[in-house]
Design a protein around this motif. Sequence first.
Motif, PDB file in Angstrom:
ATOM      1  N   THR A  95       0.821  -1.219   0.000  1.00  0.00           N
ATOM      2  CA  THR A  95       0.000   0.000   0.000  1.00  0.00           C
ATOM      3  C   THR A  95       0.857   1.272   0.000  1.00  0.00           C
ATOM      4  N   THR A  96       2.078   1.185   0.557  1.00  0.00           N
ATOM      5  CA  THR A  96       2.976   2.344   0.488  1.00  0.00           C
ATOM      6  C   THR A  96       3.353   2.607  -0.966  1.00  0.00           C
ATOM      7  N   LYS A  97       3.635   1.539  -1.698  1.00  0.00           N
ATOM      8  CA  LYS A  97       3.968   1.671  -3.128  1.00  0.00           C
ATOM      9  C   LYS A  97       2.796   2.287  -3.893  1.00  0.00           C
ATOM     10  N   GLN A  98       1.586   1.816  -3.592  1.00  0.00           N
ATOM     11  CA  GLN A  98       0.396   2.351  -4.266  1.00  0.00           C
ATOM     12  C   GLN A  98       0.261   3.846  -3.985  1.00  0.00           C
ATOM     13  N   PHE A  99       0.472   4.214  -2.720  1.00  0.00           N
ATOM     14  CA  PHE A  99       0.364   5.621  -2.327  1.00  0.00           C
ATOM     15  C   PHE A  99       1.382   6.468  -3.096  1.00  0.00           C
ATOM     16  N   HIS A 100       2.620   5.986  -3.162  1.00  0.00           N
ATOM     17  CA  HIS A 100       3.663   6.737  -3.872  1.00  0.00           C
ATOM     18  C   HIS A 100       3.325   6.902  -5.350  1.00  0.00           C
ATOM     19  N   ALA A 101       2.811   5.838  -5.963  1.00  0.00           N
ATOM     20  CA  ALA A 101       2.471   5.906  -7.391  1.00  0.00           C
ATOM     21  C   ALA A 101       1.341   6.911  -7.600  1.00  0.00           C
ATOM     22  N   ASP A 102       0.337   6.875  -6.718  1.00  0.00           N
ATOM     23  CA  ASP A 102      -0.806   7.797  -6.846  1.00  0.00           C
ATOM     24  C   ASP A 102      -0.361   9.252  -6.725  1.00  0.00           C
ATOM     25  N   ILE A 103       0.424   9.550  -5.700  1.00  0.00           N
ATOM     26  CA  ILE A 103       0.751  10.967  -5.483  1.00  0.00           C
ATOM     27  C   ILE A 103       1.823  11.464  -6.453  1.00  0.00           C
ATOM     28  N   ALA A 104       2.590  10.551  -7.046  1.00  0.00           N
ATOM     29  CA  ALA A 104       3.549  10.985  -8.070  1.00  0.00           C
ATOM     30  C   ALA A 104       2.794  11.617  -9.233  1.00  0.00           C
ATOM     31  N   ALA A 105       1.595  11.085  -9.515  1.00  0.00           N
ATOM     32  CA  ALA A 105       0.781  11.627 -10.616  1.00  0.00           C
ATOM     33  C   ALA A 105       0.266  13.029 -10.286  1.00  0.00           C
ATOM     34  N   LEU A 106       0.319  13.414  -9.008  1.00  0.00           N
ATOM     35  CA  LEU A 106      -0.167  14.737  -8.610  1.00  0.00           C
ATOM     36  C   LEU A 106       0.945  15.780  -8.636  1.00  0.00           C
ATOM     37  N   ASN A 107       2.113  15.376  -9.120  1.00  0.00           N
ATOM     38  CA  ASN A 107       3.256  16.298  -9.218  1.00  0.00           C
ATOM     39  C   ASN A 107       3.682  16.874  -7.881  1.00  0.00           C
ATOM     40  N   VAL A 108       3.684  16.078  -6.837  1.00  0.00           N
ATOM     41  CA  VAL A 108       4.157  16.618  -5.558  1.00  0.00           C
ATOM     42  C   VAL A 108       5.650  16.315  -5.415  1.00  0.00           C
ATOM     43  N   LEU A 109       6.358  17.250  -4.794  1.00  0.00           N
ATOM     44  CA  LEU A 109       7.781  17.038  -4.534  1.00  0.00           C
ATOM     45  C   LEU A 109       7.912  16.009  -3.418  1.00  0.00           C
ATOM     46  N   GLU A 110       8.970  15.242  -3.466  1.00  0.00           N
ATOM     47  CA  GLU A 110       9.179  14.285  -2.381  1.00  0.00           C
ATOM     48  C   GLU A 110       9.570  15.032  -1.115  1.00  0.00           C
ATOM     49  N   PRO A 111       9.034  14.596   0.035  1.00  0.00           N
ATOM     50  CA  PRO A 111       9.472  15.243   1.268  1.00  0.00           C
ATOM     51  C   PRO A 111      10.952  14.946   1.519  1.00  0.00           C
ATOM     52  N   THR A 112      11.582  15.747   2.372  1.00  0.00           N
ATOM     53  CA  THR A 112      12.990  15.520   2.704  1.00  0.00           C
ATOM     54  C   THR A 112      13.156  14.158   3.393  1.00  0.00           C
ATOM     55  N   HIS A 113      12.235  13.874   4.312  1.00  0.00           N
ATOM     56  CA  HIS A 113      12.261  12.586   5.014  1.00  0.00           C
ATOM     57  C   HIS A 113      10.856  12.010   5.016  1.00  0.00           C
ATOM     58  N   GLU A 114      10.781  10.710   4.859  1.00  0.00           N
ATOM     59  CA  GLU A 114       9.491  10.035   4.957  1.00  0.00           C
ATOM     60  C   GLU A 114       9.640   8.883   5.950  1.00  0.00           C
ATOM     61  N   PRO A 115       9.670   9.212   7.243  1.00  0.00           N
ATOM     62  CA  PRO A 115       9.943   8.169   8.233  1.00  0.00           C
ATOM     63  C   PRO A 115       8.762   7.210   8.396  1.00  0.00           C
ATOM     64  N   ARG A 116       9.066   5.999   8.744  1.00  0.00           N
ATOM     65  CA  ARG A 116       8.035   4.999   9.041  1.00  0.00           C
ATOM     66  C   ARG A 116       8.050   4.721  10.541  1.00  0.00           C
ATOM     67  N   ALA A 117       6.870   4.490  11.084  1.00  0.00           N
ATOM     68  CA  ALA A 117       6.765   4.217  12.523  1.00  0.00           C
ATOM     69  C   ALA A 117       7.623   3.015  12.913  1.00  0.00           C
ATOM     70  N   THR A 118       7.644   1.979  12.061  1.00  0.00           N
ATOM     71  CA  THR A 118       8.426   0.773  12.396  1.00  0.00           C
ATOM     72  C   THR A 118       9.927   1.054  12.490  1.00  0.00           C
ATOM     73  N   GLU A 119      10.367   2.157  11.888  1.00  0.00           N
ATOM     74  CA  GLU A 119      11.796   2.500  11.928  1.00  0.00           C
ATOM     75  C   GLU A 119      12.103   3.476  13.049  1.00  0.00           C
ATOM     76  N   THR A 120      11.104   3.797  13.861  1.00  0.00           N
ATOM     77  CA  THR A 120      11.286   4.837  14.877  1.00  0.00           C
ATOM     78  C   THR A 120      11.018   4.297  16.284  1.00  0.00           C
ATOM     79  N   ILE A 121      11.043   2.981  16.435  1.00  0.00           N
ATOM     80  CA  ILE A 121      10.724   2.367  17.732  1.00  0.00           C
ATOM     81  C   ILE A 121      11.678   2.824  18.850  1.00  0.00           C
ATOM     82  N   PRO A 122      13.012   2.884  18.609  1.00  0.00           N
ATOM     83  CA  PRO A 122      13.894   3.327  19.722  1.00  0.00           C
ATOM     84  C   PRO A 122      13.525   4.722  20.228  1.00  0.00           C
TER      85      PRO A 122
END
Length: 442
Positions: A95-122
Amino acid sequence: MTLRLYNTLTRSKDVFTPIDPKAVRLYVCGPTVYDYAHIGNARPVIVFDVLYRLLRHLYGPGHVTYVRNITDIDDKINARAKEEGVPIGDLTSRTTKQFHADIAALNVLEPTHEPRATETIPEIITLIKKLIANGHAYEAEGHVLFDVPSMKDYGRLSRRPLDDMIAGARVDVAPYKRGEMDFVLWKPSGPDLPGWDSPWGRGRPGWHIECSAMSWKHLGERFDIHGGGIDLIFPHHENEVAQTRCAFGSQVMANVWMHNGFLQIDGQKMSKSLGNFLTINEVLKDWPGEVLRFNMLRTHYRQPIDWTVKGLEESRRILDGFYNSATARLTEEARFAEPVLEALCDDLNTPRAIAELHALDRPNFQMQLGATLNALGFTGKHVEDKAARIDEHKVNALIQARLAARAAKNWAESDRLRAEIDALGVVLMDNKDGTTSWEVKR
Ligand SMILES: [Zn+2]
């Protein structure tokens, strides 16, 4: 140019002063990834993309940090993965891939960081430990809860009456809660659920603490702007503020809080039960992403938006009109025309910015129009995409055949060839000098 932004925290339009103009920091709540994102989710993505572009223009592209998170730990995710019989990681990465594909069509710039909750546990665990040590959280039956009465000015962002907040929190009844409004920071996970080791046993974080941890990790204890949909003010953002401020003993989490309004479909609230639930992906099947983007920006971000086919048709017509005038200039640099910049600096007034685009749609201003469209994230990509699909050799061969038919005064054949060319999405123009040129139909 002075930037003014409406701040939910102060309930007024204030002059924006960054904490550090060399490091302007923006955080926006991103999607929870368990299904296709609905069209309402596209609104903050587009609105805050315009803000990001504006901040980059005002402070320099290298001086703005934009964080938009992915919530990939959530009970809705767990439930859906179970339903589909797939591992949770498979569902969230799909679903993350789907989201990225959808919003790429909207011409949005990529954010500087796109953190995931699973990578922020510490960081999540560190924050919860701080809150327990500060006396703002407590452990009960494998859960850790935020102690709402321990924060004297809880509720400052949403300004809801106490009764309302209690009623809202009552949805989540639990015997281990000390106060009715206390909310979960950490909860235990059984063997069939995702979990991480922690001082309170194997478990997973609550939703609110994820954003406090991700914003802290990438933007620090205090930052400039926090954005999201209006439905997030309570309890999500209120609880983010409570966690971050109490963990660090600070007065403010983000200086400015910006919220975009609701999106309705044909005057009705979007819901699965009403059968009017629209995903970004579905809308993109019928409409170019830039039309969707344009349609979203015709309404001021704080106003509710009514999403209709009529509105999309009108957006397409206006945008194509702009492209018609500016098309040769769309490869020009991205640069805001002054009146458009002024409109955006007035609390991101995109309807006024679009009115200023109309004013630029006249002879001798095509260059400015093109550069400004570019700066706003409109590049005419869909017009170009259409052009790329047209077989130029075939069109030229048909034009030659038609010229030959005309020379032989075979009008029926000439008309037939014209119709064939038309069906390819091409408009013919017979020039005075006897030649024929063509362009892509809009
Ligand atoms: Zn959030």
